[in-house]
Design an enzyme around this catalytic site. Sequence first.
Site, PDB file in Angstrom:
ATOM      1  N   ARG A 271      -0.045  10.139  14.662  1.00 20.20           N
ATOM      2  CA  ARG A 271       1.026   9.628  13.817  1.00 20.20           C
ATOM      3  C   ARG A 271       2.043   8.870  14.662  1.00 20.20           C
ATOM      4  O   ARG A 271       1.994   8.883  15.881  1.00 20.20           O
ATOM      5  CB  ARG A 271       1.710  10.770  13.058  1.00 20.20           C
ATOM      6  CG  ARG A 271       0.727  11.598  12.231  1.00 20.20           C
ATOM      7  CD  ARG A 271       1.430  12.522  11.267  1.00 20.20           C
ATOM      8  NE  ARG A 271       0.469  13.357  10.577  1.00 20.20           N
ATOM      9  CZ  ARG A 271      -0.272  12.976   9.564  1.00 20.20           C
ATOM     10  NH1 ARG A 271      -0.158  11.734   9.116  1.00 20.20           N
ATOM     11  NH2 ARG A 271      -1.134  13.793   8.988  1.00 20.20           N
TER      12      ARG A 271
ATOM     13  N   CYS B 184      -2.677   8.747  -2.646  1.00 25.79           N
ATOM     14  CA  CYS B 184      -3.297   8.530  -1.325  1.00 25.79           C
ATOM     15  C   CYS B 184      -3.780   9.869  -0.775  1.00 25.79           C
ATOM     16  O   CYS B 184      -3.826  10.099   0.424  1.00 25.79           O
ATOM     17  CB  CYS B 184      -2.327   7.848  -0.372  1.00 25.79           C
ATOM     18  SG  CYS B 184      -0.796   8.736  -0.069  1.00 25.79           S
TER      19      CYS B 184
ATOM     20  N   ARG C 176      -8.245   8.335   4.666  1.00 29.84           N
ATOM     21  CA  ARG C 176      -9.260   7.325   4.346  1.00 29.84           C
ATOM     22  C   ARG C 176     -10.035   6.925   5.599  1.00 29.84           C
ATOM     23  O   ARG C 176     -11.274   6.939   5.609  1.00 29.84           O
ATOM     24  CB  ARG C 176      -8.591   6.092   3.730  1.00 29.84           C
ATOM     25  CG  ARG C 176      -9.513   4.878   3.559  1.00 29.84           C
ATOM     26  CD  ARG C 176      -8.742   3.672   3.083  1.00 29.84           C
ATOM     27  NE  ARG C 176      -7.679   3.283   4.010  1.00 29.84           N
ATOM     28  CZ  ARG C 176      -7.844   2.478   5.048  1.00 29.84           C
ATOM     29  NH1 ARG C 176      -9.032   1.973   5.310  1.00 29.84           N
ATOM     30  NH2 ARG C 176      -6.833   2.170   5.825  1.00 29.84           N
ATOM     31  N   ARG C 177      -9.314   6.560   6.646  1.00 27.81           N
ATOM     32  CA  ARG C 177      -9.995   6.128   7.869  1.00 27.81           C
ATOM     33  C   ARG C 177     -10.817   7.257   8.473  1.00 27.81           C
ATOM     34  O   ARG C 177     -11.932   7.047   8.944  1.00 27.81           O
ATOM     35  CB  ARG C 177      -8.970   5.613   8.882  1.00 27.81           C
ATOM     36  CG  ARG C 177      -8.314   4.304   8.465  1.00 27.81           C
ATOM     37  CD  ARG C 177      -7.222   3.881   9.427  1.00 27.81           C
ATOM     38  NE  ARG C 177      -6.565   2.664   8.965  1.00 27.81           N
ATOM     39  CZ  ARG C 177      -5.258   2.446   9.042  1.00 27.81           C
ATOM     40  NH1 ARG C 177      -4.456   3.386   9.550  1.00 27.81           N
ATOM     41  NH2 ARG C 177      -4.743   1.306   8.609  1.00 27.81           N
TER      42      ARG C 177
ATOM     43  N   LYS D   3       0.825  -1.216   0.000  1.00 29.41           N
ATOM     44  CA  LYS D   3       0.000   0.000   0.000  1.00 29.41           C
ATOM     45  C   LYS D   3       0.862   1.269   0.000  1.00 29.41           C
ATOM     46  O   LYS D   3       0.355   2.348  -0.308  1.00 29.41           O
ATOM     47  CB  LYS D   3      -0.969   0.006   1.180  1.00 29.41           C
ATOM     48  CG  LYS D   3      -0.345   0.210   2.535  1.00 29.41           C
ATOM     49  CD  LYS D   3      -1.428   0.329   3.597  1.00 29.41           C
ATOM     50  CE  LYS D   3      -0.841   0.637   4.962  1.00 29.41           C
ATOM     51  NZ  LYS D   3      -1.881   0.814   5.999  1.00 29.41           N
ATOM     52  N   ASP D   4       2.153   1.149   0.367  1.00 25.02           N
ATOM     53  CA  ASP D   4       3.059   2.307   0.351  1.00 25.02           C
ATOM     54  C   ASP D   4       3.723   2.507  -1.001  1.00 25.02           C
ATOM     55  O   ASP D   4       4.403   3.518  -1.212  1.00 25.02           O
ATOM     56  CB  ASP D   4       4.156   2.146   1.406  1.00 25.02           C
ATOM     57  CG  ASP D   4       3.624   2.228   2.830  1.00 25.02           C
ATOM     58  OD1 ASP D   4       2.539   2.798   3.019  1.00 25.02           O
ATOM     59  OD2 ASP D   4       4.296   1.708   3.739  1.00 25.02           O
TER      60      ASP D   4
ATOM     61  N   ARG E  30       1.375   4.465  18.551  1.00 24.84           N
ATOM     62  CA  ARG E  30      -0.080   4.583  18.449  1.00 24.84           C
ATOM     63  C   ARG E  30      -0.799   3.697  19.461  1.00 24.84           C
ATOM     64  O   ARG E  30      -1.823   4.090  20.015  1.00 24.84           O
ATOM     65  CB  ARG E  30      -0.518   4.280  17.015  1.00 24.84           C
ATOM     66  CG  ARG E  30      -0.180   5.436  16.069  1.00 24.84           C
ATOM     67  CD  ARG E  30      -0.622   5.192  14.657  1.00 24.84           C
ATOM     68  NE  ARG E  30       0.347   4.383  13.919  1.00 24.84           N
ATOM     69  CZ  ARG E  30       0.149   3.948  12.687  1.00 24.84           C
ATOM     70  NH1 ARG E  30      -0.999   4.213  12.067  1.00 24.84           N
ATOM     71  NH2 ARG E  30       1.078   3.245  12.064  1.00 24.84           N
TER      72      ARG E  30
END
Length: 314
Positions: free
Chosen positions: A155, A248, A137-138, A88-89, A161
Amino acid sequence: MSGTSRTRTITVGTRGSALALAQTRLVVARLKEEWPETEFRIQTIQTHGDRNRESLDVAARGDKGLWVGEIERALAESRIDIAVHSLKDLPTEQPEGLEIASIPKRVDPRDVLIGKEGFKSLASLPKGARVGTSSARRRAFLKAYRPDLDVRDLRGNVDTRLAAVGTDTYDAVILAAAGLIRLDLRHRIDEFVDPAVLLPAPGQGALALETRSDDDLAVELAYAVHDRDTDDRTTAEREFLAGLGAGCVAPVGALANLKGGSLVLEGWVGSLDGGRVIRATIEGDAEEAADLGAQLAEDMLAQGGRELVEAAKV
């Protein structure tokens, strides 16, 4: 195995974060199973995003190169032979001379919730619950599903996190399941969020092994751990993302599943505040995965997705 592969040490490059190293070690273990006479070594490479934490704000606006640029440069310069990325990166287009040689079997692509005591599922969070995420997105999905939630920026690496949960600032956080699974932290997961509520990022849960296109040995070694089903699913998802032209930047989710010989791709694009969303599904032959992703993107752009993507770029 060729005589060359017995004498050449294969250098596998990755970021130096705990998660990047964990997933690279898993990949190298699989490679060693397939090529027991080949020597592999891991080399960590500090990316621009690792060196400059302020650049995370740029990453949030869509510059994926922050996490892969230096690694791809090391690959192009033959300082490493195989690069391991979170798929995804990785941008949807590879630099000239490089290619994705292999996509290993995917780990659970869903997002998960980790909450403090009494905050253990997304649906049961009380009004005003403070939920941390670094993802546009989230954030958009959460605001569309529960506009009453207080979605806050968070972040840092996985440990940072997780440590935020239960502080004076966050009641819960949303993370990718795959990272916790690969770090042996599955026990920290309180809820796997249903994709009907929160579609994952395109390619989430999958890894990519990138090589030089002309390095036949590295390509052959990497391909030994390739998974065709994962390739079909993530190809559809990434072609959908590419077709939207969103990088993204815009809130985009996609998830493809296989049913027999058919591939079902669901896509989602929304406004940054979650106030407007477009969701659609397409189904077809798995061998046409790329075309299905491109077609779904075209359909959603025509339904108003173009305006949402352009608005997110402002």
